[in-house]
Design a protein around this motif. Structure first.
Motif, PDB file in Angstrom:
ATOM      1  N   GLY A   1       1.731   3.443   1.675  1.00  0.00           N
ATOM      2  CA  GLY A   1       1.847   2.208   0.915  1.00  0.00           C
ATOM      3  C   GLY A   1       2.867   1.255   1.498  1.00  0.00           C
ATOM      4  O   GLY A   1       2.752   0.033   1.357  1.00  0.00           O
ATOM      5  N   GLY A   2       3.876   1.805   2.185  1.00  0.00           N
ATOM      6  CA  GLY A   2       4.911   0.975   2.782  1.00  0.00           C
ATOM      7  C   GLY A   2       4.429   0.164   3.959  1.00  0.00           C
ATOM      8  O   GLY A   2       5.145  -0.734   4.433  1.00  0.00           O
TER       9      GLY A   2
ATOM     10  N   GLN B   1       1.908  -4.984  -1.355  1.00  0.00           N
ATOM     11  CA  GLN B   1       2.757  -3.978  -2.002  1.00  0.00           C
ATOM     12  C   GLN B   1       2.975  -4.301  -3.477  1.00  0.00           C
ATOM     13  O   GLN B   1       2.966  -3.401  -4.321  1.00  0.00           O
ATOM     14  CB  GLN B   1       4.110  -3.893  -1.284  1.00  0.00           C
TER      15      GLN B   1
END
Length: 299
Positions: free
Chosen positions: A188-189, A196
């Protein structure tokens, strides 16, 4: 006064309020009316009754009462340091995480006291979710697992097929599914800032909240990402109650159904000067201080 588990939260960037054209307000009001034709049972009405808050001995909120209707978007506006974010944190018991913090008053979700000692903290956080100013996905966790992270915290069990369906549903509602459907196992980063933030919205939606709190969710985003988040807010408004803190007056006019103007004058605690339908607050506010703020004469 209820004592909670002395810290002063950092002030956000001091944003200058700018005038909002009457046509924009009218268009936003029309869009709001069309966006929420009915209120599903999941959305809840949130009420703050005479809420005051302290950090140690410093009083930061004074007798704030506000009703945030089910299935609608309520915007909290006002200069930095007037207590908007503190008020937002009292609504789902995040205020009590700050050492030395305390509060008085009541917060009710459909008439049930959020601070009832018999009510579990996890229940309050499940019913009233929160999206923060800075996107905070778990960077090493996959997009898929980020969406489902709240299930573990709330003790919710689900099979694989149910999880797959929930991930797709929440990412779709957050306006992110088409962008990430083919890379759900990637971190996800690795997503952009706007993506995000939408991932964090999807994560909040996965636990089926009745209210979603948003603390300046677009302050760190570019205009394109901001526009997409605002679109997501309007699309979600018919199924979950949304309360958003924003310094952007155009944003408040575009996304909200009602507004509450907070102000802290001459070192006094923050309080609500005026609240009401967004079109009225921007078009013909009752208090001259509200008119000065929404028209950019101070901020």
């Amino acid at each position: 006064m209820t004592t909670l588990p002395d810290f002063t939260p950092p002030d956000g960037p001091l944003a200058v309020a700018t005038a909002v054209p009457a046509t924009a307000v009218a268009a936003a009001a029309a869009a709001a009316a069309n966006a929420a034709p009915g209120v599903p049972s999941r959305a809840g009405t949130l009420e703050a009754l005479a809420v005051s808050a302290w950090f140690g001995s410093r009083k930061v909120l004074e007798q704030v009462s506000l009703t945030m209707p089910a299935g609608r978007v309520t915007a909290l506006i006002g200069p930095s340091g007037c207590g908007k974010s503190t008020f937002l944190r009292t609504l789902n018991r995040m205020h009590e995480l700050i050492p030395g913090a305390s509060l008085a008053g009541e917060v009710l979700l459909d008439g049930t006291d959020v601070y009832d000692p018999a009510r579990r903290l996890t229940d309050a956080r499940r019913d009233i979710g929160m999206v923060f100013q800075k996107p905070n996905p778990f960077p090493a966790m996959s997009i898929y697992d980020n969406v489902l992270a709240g299930l573990k915290l709330t003790g919710t069990r689900a099979g694989r097929a149910e999880k797959d369906q929930l991930v797709e549903e929440c990412l779709t509602k957050a306006g992110l599914w088409r962008e990430v459907a083919d890379r759900l196992r990637q971190p996800g980063g690795a997503l952009s800032g706007g993506q995000q933030q939408r991932l964090c919205i999807a994560r909040s939606l996965a636990i089926r909240p009745r209210v979603l709190l948003m603390d300046e969710p677009c302050s760190a985003l570019d205009p394109t990402s901001t526009r997409r988040i605002e679109q997501t807010i309007r699309e979600l408004a018919h199924e979950v109650t949304i309360v958003i803190v924003t310094h952007n007056m155009q944003q408040a006019a575009r996304v909200s159904d009602s507004c509450a103007f907070f102000l802290a004058e001459h070192g006094t605690p923050g309080a609500i000067v005026e609240h009401g339908p967004t079109a009225a607050m921007f078009g013909h506010p009752a208090d001259p201080r509200t008119a000065d703020y929404v028209n950019g004469r101070f901020g």
